[in-house]
Design an enzyme around this catalytic site. Structure first.
Site, PDB file in Angstrom:
ATOM      1  CG  HIS A  23      -0.987   5.274  -3.851  1.00 30.91           C
ATOM      2  ND1 HIS A  23      -1.672   5.054  -5.063  1.00 30.91           N
ATOM      3  CD2 HIS A  23      -1.714   6.111  -3.432  1.00 30.91           C
ATOM      4  CE1 HIS A  23      -2.636   5.648  -5.156  1.00 30.91           C
ATOM      5  NE2 HIS A  23      -2.886   6.417  -3.851  1.00 30.91           N
ATOM      6  CG  ASN A  74      -5.378  13.338  -1.369  1.00 32.47           C
ATOM      7  OD1 ASN A  74      -4.098  13.755  -1.062  1.00 32.47           O
ATOM      8  ND2 ASN A  74      -6.199  13.458  -0.415  1.00 32.47           N
ATOM      9  CG  ASP A  99      -0.936   3.522  -7.737  1.00 33.14           C
ATOM     10  OD1 ASP A  99      -0.650   4.663  -8.215  1.00 33.14           O
ATOM     11  OD2 ASP A  99      -1.743   3.201  -7.344  1.00 33.14           O
ATOM     12  CG  ASN A 120      -8.502   9.993  -4.760  1.00 33.07           C
ATOM     13  OD1 ASN A 120      -9.520  10.212  -5.365  1.00 33.07           O
ATOM     14  ND2 ASN A 120      -8.246   9.276  -3.623  1.00 33.07           N
TER      15      ASN A 120
END
Length: 194
Positions: A23, A74, A99, A120
Site C-alpha cells: 500500500h 482512507n 498501488d 479508498n
C-alpha cells in the site's frame, strides 16, 4: 508557487509499521523523486504531510511539490486537499502515485481521471477535491493469492521475489513521474504505458 508547478503525492500509511508494504509504494516512488532531486522532506503539520519543494530533472519550469500525507490511506483526501489549496494546484497539475491491484506487479500506467476502483485513498481524494479528473500513476501490485482479502494483501510486505525487482520497478515509476512533470502526461503515457 508558480502556475506551472506540479503536486506529486505518494499515497501510503504513516509510520514504520507500514513502510515496506504494498500500500505504501506511492510513498516509495516519491521518496526516490526527492532523493534524485537532492530535496529533503519537511514535516508540515498544518498541511498534514511531509513536503519537499524542488525542481524535477533540474530543468527550469519543472517545479514540483512532493508530498507524503501523514494520514492513513482512507483519509488521504484531507491532506491532498490542504496541499492543493495551499499551493494553488489545479487538478490538472496533481499527480497521485498509488498501488493498483488490477495491474501485475511492477506495471506502471499513467492516466487522467477515472473511478476509484475500490481504492479508498482515491475515493477520499475525489471526495475532498471534488473531482476525479487528476493525473494518476498506478503501480501494479497484482492480485492477492487464493482467497486472501485484498485489504489484508495491500498491508503485507512485498514477497521475496518482488523485493528482488522492487528497486528497478520503483525507479521506472519515478522516471514516469518525472516525465509527467517535465514533458506532460501525453508524452509520459506514450513512453511508459507500453
Amino acid at each position: 508557487m508558480s502556475d506551472d508547478a506540479w503536486l506529486v503525492v505518494g499515497l501510503g500509511n504513516p509510520g514504520p509499521t507500514y513502510s515496506g508494504t504494498r500500500h505504501n509504494v506511492g510513498a516509495l516512488v516519491v521518496d526516490l523523486l526527492a532523493a534524485r532531486a537532492g530535496a529533503n522532506f519537511k514535516s508540515q503539520r498544518r498541511l498534514r504531510a511531509d513536503v519537499a519543494e524542488t525542481r524535477i530533472g533540474g530543468i527550469p519550469g519543472s517545479r514540483a511539490v512532493l508530498a507524503k500525507p501523514h494520514s492513513y490511506m482512507n483519509e488521504s483526501g484531507g491532506p491532498v486537499g490542504q496541499l492543493t489549496d495551499f499551493y494553488k494546484i489545479t487538478p490538472e497539475r496533481l499527480l497521485v502515485v498509488h498501488d493498483e491491484l488490477d495491474l501485475p506487479f511492477g506495471t506502471v500506467r499513467l492516466k487522467r481521471g477515472g473511478g476509484d476502483n475500490g481504492h479508498n485513498g482515491l475515493r477520499s481524494v475525489r471526495a475532498r477535491i471534488g473531482t476525479g479528473d487528476y493525473c494518476r500513476l498506478r503501480f501494479g501490485i497484482g492480485r492477492p493469492p487464493g482467497r486472501m482479502d485484498p485489504a489484508a494483501f495491500v498491508l503485507k510486505p512485498f514477497s521475496a521475489a518482488e523485493k528482488r525487482d522492487l528497486e528497478l520497478e520503483v525507479d521506472r515509476a519515478a522516471d514516469a513521474a518525472e516525465a509527467v512533470v517535465v514533458d506532460g502526461l501525453v508524452y509520459a503515457q506514450n513512453h511508459y504505458n507500453a
